[in-house]
Motif scaffolding. Structure first.
Motif, mmCIF file in Angstrom:
data_model
loop_
_atom_site.group_PDB
_atom_site.id
_atom_site.type_symbol
_atom_site.label_atom_id
_atom_site.label_comp_id
_atom_site.label_asym_id
_atom_site.label_seq_id
_atom_site.Cartn_x
_atom_site.Cartn_y
_atom_site.Cartn_z
ATOM 1 N N PRO A 69 -4.053 1.130 -2.349
ATOM 2 C CA PRO A 69 -3.870 -0.266 -1.934
ATOM 3 C C PRO A 69 -3.358 -1.113 -3.091
ATOM 4 O O PRO A 69 -3.400 -0.703 -4.258
ATOM 5 C CB PRO A 69 -5.278 -0.682 -1.524
ATOM 6 C CG PRO A 69 -6.190 0.188 -2.328
ATOM 7 C CD PRO A 69 -5.471 1.500 -2.498
ATOM 8 N N ASP A 108 -6.787 -2.741 13.483
ATOM 9 C CA ASP A 108 -7.513 -3.497 12.456
ATOM 10 C C ASP A 108 -8.621 -2.666 11.813
ATOM 11 O O ASP A 108 -9.645 -3.200 11.388
ATOM 12 C CB ASP A 108 -8.093 -4.790 13.037
ATOM 13 C CG ASP A 108 -8.367 -5.842 11.955
ATOM 14 O OD1 ASP A 108 -7.671 -5.796 10.921
ATOM 15 O OD2 ASP A 108 -9.268 -6.677 12.142
ATOM 16 N N LEU A 109 -8.402 -1.358 11.730
ATOM 17 C CA LEU A 109 -9.331 -0.483 11.015
ATOM 18 C C LEU A 109 -8.926 -0.417 9.542
ATOM 19 O O LEU A 109 -7.781 -0.700 9.182
ATOM 20 C CB LEU A 109 -9.318 0.915 11.631
ATOM 21 C CG LEU A 109 -9.833 1.000 13.075
ATOM 22 C CD1 LEU A 109 -9.590 2.379 13.656
ATOM 23 C CD2 LEU A 109 -11.318 0.648 13.146
ATOM 24 N N ASP A 110 -9.863 -0.025 8.688
ATOM 25 C CA ASP A 110 -9.563 -0.011 7.263
ATOM 26 C C ASP A 110 -8.697 1.195 6.896
ATOM 27 O O ASP A 110 -8.382 2.050 7.740
ATOM 28 C CB ASP A 110 -10.845 -0.073 6.435
ATOM 29 C CG ASP A 110 -11.746 1.149 6.601
ATOM 30 O OD1 ASP A 110 -11.278 2.205 7.079
ATOM 31 O OD2 ASP A 110 -12.945 1.058 6.249
ATOM 32 N N LEU A 111 -8.300 1.267 5.626
ATOM 33 C CA LEU A 111 -7.385 2.310 5.183
ATOM 34 C C LEU A 111 -7.977 3.702 5.335
ATOM 35 O O LEU A 111 -7.275 4.652 5.696
ATOM 36 C CB LEU A 111 -6.985 2.060 3.724
ATOM 37 C CG LEU A 111 -6.212 0.772 3.446
ATOM 38 C CD1 LEU A 111 -5.955 0.625 1.949
ATOM 39 C CD2 LEU A 111 -4.897 0.743 4.213
ATOM 40 N N GLU A 112 -9.256 3.847 5.068
ATOM 41 C CA GLU A 112 -9.891 5.157 5.194
ATOM 42 C C GLU A 112 -9.858 5.636 6.643
ATOM 43 O O GLU A 112 -9.482 6.782 6.917
ATOM 44 C CB GLU A 112 -11.331 5.111 4.690
ATOM 45 C CG GLU A 112 -12.026 6.472 4.770
ATOM 46 C CD GLU A 112 -13.449 6.433 4.260
ATOM 47 O OE1 GLU A 112 -13.942 7.475 3.790
ATOM 48 O OE2 GLU A 112 -14.083 5.345 4.331
ATOM 49 N N ARG A 113 -10.255 4.790 7.576
ATOM 50 C CA ARG A 113 -10.255 5.186 8.988
ATOM 51 C C ARG A 113 -8.829 5.466 9.460
ATOM 52 O O ARG A 113 -8.590 6.411 10.220
ATOM 53 C CB ARG A 113 -10.888 4.083 9.840
ATOM 54 C CG ARG A 113 -12.365 3.878 9.581
ATOM 55 C CD ARG A 113 -13.205 5.022 10.139
ATOM 56 N NE ARG A 113 -14.617 4.784 9.893
ATOM 57 C CZ ARG A 113 -15.306 5.310 8.880
ATOM 58 N NH1 ARG A 113 -14.697 6.123 8.019
ATOM 59 N NH2 ARG A 113 -16.588 5.031 8.726
ATOM 60 N N SER A 114 -7.890 4.646 9.025
ATOM 61 C CA SER A 114 -6.502 4.849 9.433
ATOM 62 C C SER A 114 -5.998 6.207 8.961
ATOM 63 O O SER A 114 -5.333 6.941 9.718
ATOM 64 C CB SER A 114 -5.621 3.727 8.876
ATOM 65 O OG SER A 114 -6.007 2.465 9.401
ATOM 66 N N ASP A 155 -16.308 4.220 14.933
ATOM 67 C CA ASP A 155 -15.385 3.154 14.570
ATOM 68 C C ASP A 155 -14.043 3.352 15.253
ATOM 69 O O ASP A 155 -13.435 2.400 15.768
ATOM 70 C CB ASP A 155 -15.175 3.120 13.056
ATOM 71 C CG ASP A 155 -16.405 2.651 12.293
ATOM 72 O OD1 ASP A 155 -17.312 2.090 12.928
ATOM 73 O OD2 ASP A 155 -16.444 2.864 11.071
ATOM 74 N N THR A 162 0.840 -1.198 0.000
ATOM 75 C CA THR A 162 0.000 0.000 0.000
ATOM 76 C C THR A 162 0.872 1.243 0.000
ATOM 77 O O THR A 162 1.787 1.368 0.825
ATOM 78 C CB THR A 162 -0.910 0.016 1.243
ATOM 79 O OG1 THR A 162 -1.794 -1.107 1.188
ATOM 80 C CG2 THR A 162 -1.729 1.302 1.308
#
Length: 323
Positions: free
Chosen positions: A230, A267-273, A315, A216
């Motif tokens: 990604p 373990d959050l997705d790319l957007e949240r990160s 989240d 990524t």
């Protein structure tokens, strides 16, 4: 998730010039440049890319191992500061002969920066054997002694440990061969938009070539937010926090990386990160110094929610261990 953050640990000397550097530059005379800028203030702060990232991770509730080389002066005050913040400093090597690295930076009214960096004890990062410091789920290899960066990167590849490549400040002098070695096989590649172009220029790779060598790609774009590419699927675009009153850009990229990694570790997705990264970066840019900002759970979640919505805040609230 057990994270190791490898890279520079330094003392920052930060100055502010009220004018613009560009007004004092004569393009056809740059080979004879001899300038002195009268600055208004001087702040001596704790810094270094790895230390900044590890500190921000601690503020977000994640205890990471800091890996780097310092001088004996580090033990006077800096180590205690990081320990109290929740950083694991057991991976720090103390030099017998050299001082801790020093970053001297002047920022002008347009937020352009001129900086110098004294390597000092950082040169001994090449003596650190990452494999003796434990097992890790993800290692960030940040700007550091070049041989140390290569050693850590190769150690990760040889042991099958996921790593994030963050060559940033070292890109200016590094050649294409070194950059390719530091990037190849990275689970994540961090850069700003200028650095992304520099990686392509020096390696001879196209954006698609770079993507083929990493998992990524994360490209920060200042006030325009961040683009996350990604390995599979469409790019993720996240806007920057609005209404930020910028004071000092030093360390903003480090804090973004910490926020992004905190999201990955949760373990959050790319957007949240990326949203976590943008939110903590806003706090840093509004503060003089790289580790001087205040961060409370309620304030952080409120700001994130205002920018990205209640679902995003919920989240992140569920994923992070903010105090």
């Amino acid at each position: 998730m057990h994270l190791a953050i490898c890279g520079s640990i330094a003392t920052d000397h930060l100055m502010t010039f009220p004018g613009k550097f560009a007004d004092s530059l004569v393009p056809e005379e740059l080979d004879k440049i001899a300038l002195s800028f009268l600055v208004e203030d001087l702040d001596v702060r704790r810094g270094g890319c790895a230390a900044n990232i590890a500190y921000a991770l601690a503020k977000l509730g994640h205890r990471a191992l800091l890996v780097g080389a310092v001088g004996h002066d580090f033990d006077v005050e800096y180590r205690g500061w990081l320990d109290d913040a929740g950083v694991d400093t057991s991976g720090v090597r103390v030099s017998e002969t050299r001082h801790t690295a020093r970053f001297v930076c002047t920022t002008d009214a347009a937020f352009a920066q001129i900086a110098t960096f004294y390597t000092g004890a950082m040169a001994e990062a090449r003596e650190i054997d990452l494999s003796t410091l434990g097992d890790f789920d993800l290692v960030l290899v940040g700007p550091d002694d070049p041989e140390g960066m290569q050693r850590h990167t190769r150690s990760c590849r040889d042991r099958g440990v996921a790593f994030a490549a963050d060559p940033s400040q070292q890109l200016a002098w590094a050649d294409g061969e070194l950059i390719r070695d530091l990037v190849d096989g990275a689970a994540y590649l961090f850069s700003n938009d200028y650095e992304a172009a520099l990686i392509e220029q020096k390696t001879g790779w196209t954006p698609a070539d770079v993507q083929a060598h990493v998992g990524t790609r994360v490209v920060t774009r200042g006030k325009d937010g961040v683009s996350v590419y990604p390995a599979d699927g469409p790019a993720v675009e996240v806007g920057a926090i609005e209404g930020v009153v910028a004071v000092d850009p030093t360390g903003v990229g480090d804090s973004f990386r910490a926020g992004f990694l905190a999201g990955v570790a949760a373990d959050l997705d790319l957007e949240r990160s990326a949203q976590i990264g943008c939110t903590i970066a806003a706090s840093v840019v509004e503060t003089k110094g790289t580790q001087e900002y205040e961060l409370t759970r309620d304030g952080f979640l409120k700001r994130l929610g205002a920018a990205y919505g209640d679902t995003a805040a919920a989240d992140v609230d569920a994923g992070l261990k903010l105090g």
